[in-house]
Design a protein around this motif. Sequence first.
Motif, PDB file in Angstrom:
ATOM      1  N   VAL A 132     -35.430  66.119 -19.623  1.00  0.00           N
ATOM      2  CA  VAL A 132     -35.366  64.653 -19.561  1.00  0.00           C
ATOM      3  C   VAL A 132     -36.443  64.058 -20.458  1.00  0.00           C
ATOM      4  N   ALA A 133     -37.660  64.565 -20.323  1.00  0.00           N
ATOM      5  CA  ALA A 133     -38.782  64.044 -21.116  1.00  0.00           C
ATOM      6  C   ALA A 133     -38.523  64.215 -22.609  1.00  0.00           C
ATOM      7  N   GLU A 134     -37.986  65.365 -23.012  1.00  0.00           N
ATOM      8  CA  GLU A 134     -37.681  65.598 -24.428  1.00  0.00           C
ATOM      9  C   GLU A 134     -36.594  64.640 -24.919  1.00  0.00           C
ATOM     10  N   ALA A 135     -35.580  64.404 -24.087  1.00  0.00           N
ATOM     11  CA  ALA A 135     -34.489  63.506 -24.478  1.00  0.00           C
ATOM     12  C   ALA A 135     -35.005  62.094 -24.722  1.00  0.00           C
ATOM     13  N   ILE A 136     -35.970  61.653 -23.925  1.00  0.00           N
ATOM     14  CA  ILE A 136     -36.547  60.316 -24.115  1.00  0.00           C
ATOM     15  C   ILE A 136     -37.434  60.299 -25.360  1.00  0.00           C
ATOM     16  N   ALA A 137     -38.287  61.306 -25.506  1.00  0.00           N
ATOM     17  CA  ALA A 137     -39.211  61.352 -26.642  1.00  0.00           C
ATOM     18  C   ALA A 137     -38.471  61.449 -27.973  1.00  0.00           C
ATOM     19  N   GLU A 138     -37.299  62.108 -27.966  1.00  0.00           N
ATOM     20  CA  GLU A 138     -36.527  62.284 -29.194  1.00  0.00           C
ATOM     21  C   GLU A 138     -35.469  61.199 -29.393  1.00  0.00           C
ATOM     22  N   TYR A 139     -35.518  60.135 -28.572  1.00  0.00           N
ATOM     23  CA  TYR A 139     -34.629  58.980 -28.697  1.00  0.00           C
ATOM     24  C   TYR A 139     -33.159  59.317 -28.426  1.00  0.00           C
ATOM     25  N   ARG A 140     -32.891  60.430 -27.718  1.00  0.00           N
ATOM     26  CA  ARG A 140     -31.505  60.748 -27.389  1.00  0.00           C
ATOM     27  C   ARG A 140     -31.031  59.996 -26.158  1.00  0.00           C
ATOM     28  N   CYS A 141     -31.963  59.521 -25.343  1.00  0.00           N
ATOM     29  CA  CYS A 141     -31.641  58.709 -24.167  1.00  0.00           C
ATOM     30  C   CYS A 141     -32.629  57.548 -24.099  1.00  0.00           C
ATOM     31  N   ASP A 142     -32.214  56.470 -23.448  1.00  0.00           N
ATOM     32  CA  ASP A 142     -33.058  55.274 -23.355  1.00  0.00           C
ATOM     33  C   ASP A 142     -34.061  55.368 -22.209  1.00  0.00           C
ATOM     34  N   LEU A 143     -33.584  55.810 -21.043  1.00  0.00           N
ATOM     35  CA  LEU A 143     -34.411  55.879 -19.845  1.00  0.00           C
ATOM     36  C   LEU A 143     -34.249  57.250 -19.209  1.00  0.00           C
ATOM     37  N   GLY A 144     -35.272  57.655 -18.451  1.00  0.00           N
ATOM     38  CA  GLY A 144     -35.191  58.936 -17.766  1.00  0.00           C
ATOM     39  C   GLY A 144     -35.851  58.869 -16.402  1.00  0.00           C
ATOM     40  N   ILE A 145     -35.416  59.750 -15.517  1.00  0.00           N
ATOM     41  CA  ILE A 145     -36.070  59.911 -14.212  1.00  0.00           C
ATOM     42  C   ILE A 145     -36.457  61.374 -14.090  1.00  0.00           C
ATOM     43  N   VAL A 146     -37.766  61.634 -13.956  1.00  0.00           N
ATOM     44  CA  VAL A 146     -38.280  62.997 -13.864  1.00  0.00           C
ATOM     45  C   VAL A 146     -38.822  63.242 -12.466  1.00  0.00           C
ATOM     46  N   PHE A 147     -38.903  64.521 -12.089  1.00  0.00           N
ATOM     47  CA  PHE A 147     -39.500  64.895 -10.817  1.00  0.00           C
ATOM     48  C   PHE A 147     -41.003  64.999 -11.009  1.00  0.00           C
ATOM     49  N   ALA A 283     -30.163  45.468 -22.880  1.00  0.00           N
ATOM     50  CA  ALA A 283     -29.411  46.123 -21.812  1.00  0.00           C
ATOM     51  C   ALA A 283     -30.275  47.156 -21.098  1.00  0.00           C
ATOM     52  N   ALA A 284     -31.014  47.974 -21.864  1.00  0.00           N
ATOM     53  CA  ALA A 284     -31.880  48.993 -21.262  1.00  0.00           C
ATOM     54  C   ALA A 284     -33.010  48.347 -20.462  1.00  0.00           C
ATOM     55  N   ARG A 285     -33.527  47.212 -20.948  1.00  0.00           N
ATOM     56  CA  ARG A 285     -34.572  46.508 -20.188  1.00  0.00           C
ATOM     57  C   ARG A 285     -34.028  45.989 -18.867  1.00  0.00           C
ATOM     58  N   LEU A 287     -31.614  47.338 -17.115  1.00  0.00           N
ATOM     59  CA  LEU A 287     -31.470  48.480 -16.210  1.00  0.00           C
ATOM     60  C   LEU A 287     -32.827  48.985 -15.732  1.00  0.00           C
ATOM     61  N   ALA A 288     -33.808  49.047 -16.624  1.00  0.00           N
ATOM     62  CA  ALA A 288     -35.146  49.508 -16.239  1.00  0.00           C
ATOM     63  C   ALA A 288     -35.729  48.611 -15.146  1.00  0.00           C
ATOM     64  N   ARG A 289     -35.558  47.305 -15.313  1.00  0.00           N
ATOM     65  CA  ARG A 289     -36.064  46.362 -14.304  1.00  0.00           C
ATOM     66  C   ARG A 289     -35.345  46.567 -12.963  1.00  0.00           C
ATOM     67  N   HIS A 290     -34.021  46.747 -13.028  1.00  0.00           N
ATOM     68  CA  HIS A 290     -33.238  46.940 -11.811  1.00  0.00           C
ATOM     69  C   HIS A 290     -33.642  48.233 -11.093  1.00  0.00           C
ATOM     70  N   LEU A 291     -33.754  49.339 -11.834  1.00  0.00           N
ATOM     71  CA  LEU A 291     -34.122  50.611 -11.218  1.00  0.00           C
ATOM     72  C   LEU A 291     -35.530  50.571 -10.635  1.00  0.00           C
ATOM     73  N   SER A 292     -36.450  49.898 -11.342  1.00  0.00           N
ATOM     74  CA  SER A 292     -37.820  49.773 -10.837  1.00  0.00           C
ATOM     75  C   SER A 292     -37.843  49.043  -9.501  1.00  0.00           C
ATOM     76  N   GLU A 293     -37.116  47.927  -9.435  1.00  0.00           N
ATOM     77  CA  GLU A 293     -37.069  47.150  -8.187  1.00  0.00           C
ATOM     78  C   GLU A 293     -36.397  47.942  -7.068  1.00  0.00           C
ATOM     79  N   TYR A 294     -35.346  48.679  -7.423  1.00  0.00           N
ATOM     80  CA  TYR A 294     -34.621  49.444  -6.408  1.00  0.00           C
ATOM     81  C   TYR A 294     -35.471  50.594  -5.891  1.00  0.00           C
ATOM     82  N   MET A 295     -36.247  51.221  -6.776  1.00  0.00           N
ATOM     83  CA  MET A 295     -37.133  52.310  -6.352  1.00  0.00           C
ATOM     84  C   MET A 295     -38.217  51.778  -5.411  1.00  0.00           C
ATOM     85  N   LYS A 296     -38.771  50.620  -5.729  1.00  0.00           N
ATOM     86  CA  LYS A 296     -39.793  50.028  -4.852  1.00  0.00           C
ATOM     87  C   LYS A 296     -39.207  49.678  -3.495  1.00  0.00           C
TER      88      LYS A 296
END
Length: 316
Positions: A132-147, A283-285, A287-296
């Motif tokens: 997941v971390a590599e996919a984000i760092a290499e711009y293959r994905c916009d957002l990631g969730i890691v353990f 669009a990614a912003r 989703l990031a805002r929505h996921l952050s609020e939902y996680m909290k």
Amino acid sequence: MEPLTLRYFREVAAHGSVRHAAEKLFVAPSAVSRQIALLEDELGVPLFDRHGRGMSLTDAGRLLLAYSTDVRSRFEELRGMIQEYGSLRRGHVEIACVEGVLARFMPEALRIFADECPGISLSVVAMGSHAVAEAIAEYRCDLGIVFGSSPRTDLLELAQMSQPLCAIVPPSHPLARQSRCTLAEVAAYQVVLPDRSFGIRQLVDRVSANAKFTLKKAVETNTLAFAQRLVMQSQNRVTFLPGDMVLPEIEAGMLVAVPLSDTVLRKTRVTLVAGTTRKLSQAARHLARHLSEYMKANDAAMRTQVRSSARSRRLD
């Protein structure tokens, strides 16, 4: 919009082989070789070292790959801006996440998001934390969730959510009668372990190594769903998962989640990450805002549930 030569170049760089790149692109290997040769002729330097095991980038090739990745990222940003023209809630977002959040958290979070932003399409892929971390760092994905925490310094942590690990056992298992247990107690039984690409496995290995005991590995797998299924069909095996991942099976009486009392395992969490150098699309912003609020909100609900359970135990 992306030049054909750069697209073919990136695929060869990713796969280390003209043949594998051609299979990915659904073209003949000769077409890929021709484009690579044209690119090397134009630049006047070799981009790949050819050897028996395949092809690896030269220093010049690595420079071109960095340029190609940057161009692609800028184009994706431009495309997102164009798609959002006239509407604040359009576009496409690619998410990579660990398997543990796909059973319950992500379906619920994305269902709500889809209702609020029907014009934003999503791609969701399951990977281990490092992938997941590599996919984000290499711009293959916009957002990631890691353990756990971010495994890389070039990622930005946007939000965190508690995911305490449990020993997952069938109802007939001796541990199923306990209110909690330690990893050392699990060592008496056969375990089904995720492979070492999973953050769960890395934590379990760390705790057992520090305490100098060895778990009885019966099966190792690269999918948590399979580990769960094996435990459901056994009498004495154990696996390790967040409790909410198997909540339907727990409620149906098919599995029992026994909280692990080891401090490191009790305080595990998942983290929403994005690249530090990449500007997210609108669009990614969203989703990031929505996921952050939902996680909290999910964390707050979990704390309330824990306090309620503690009060109930005191009353009992």
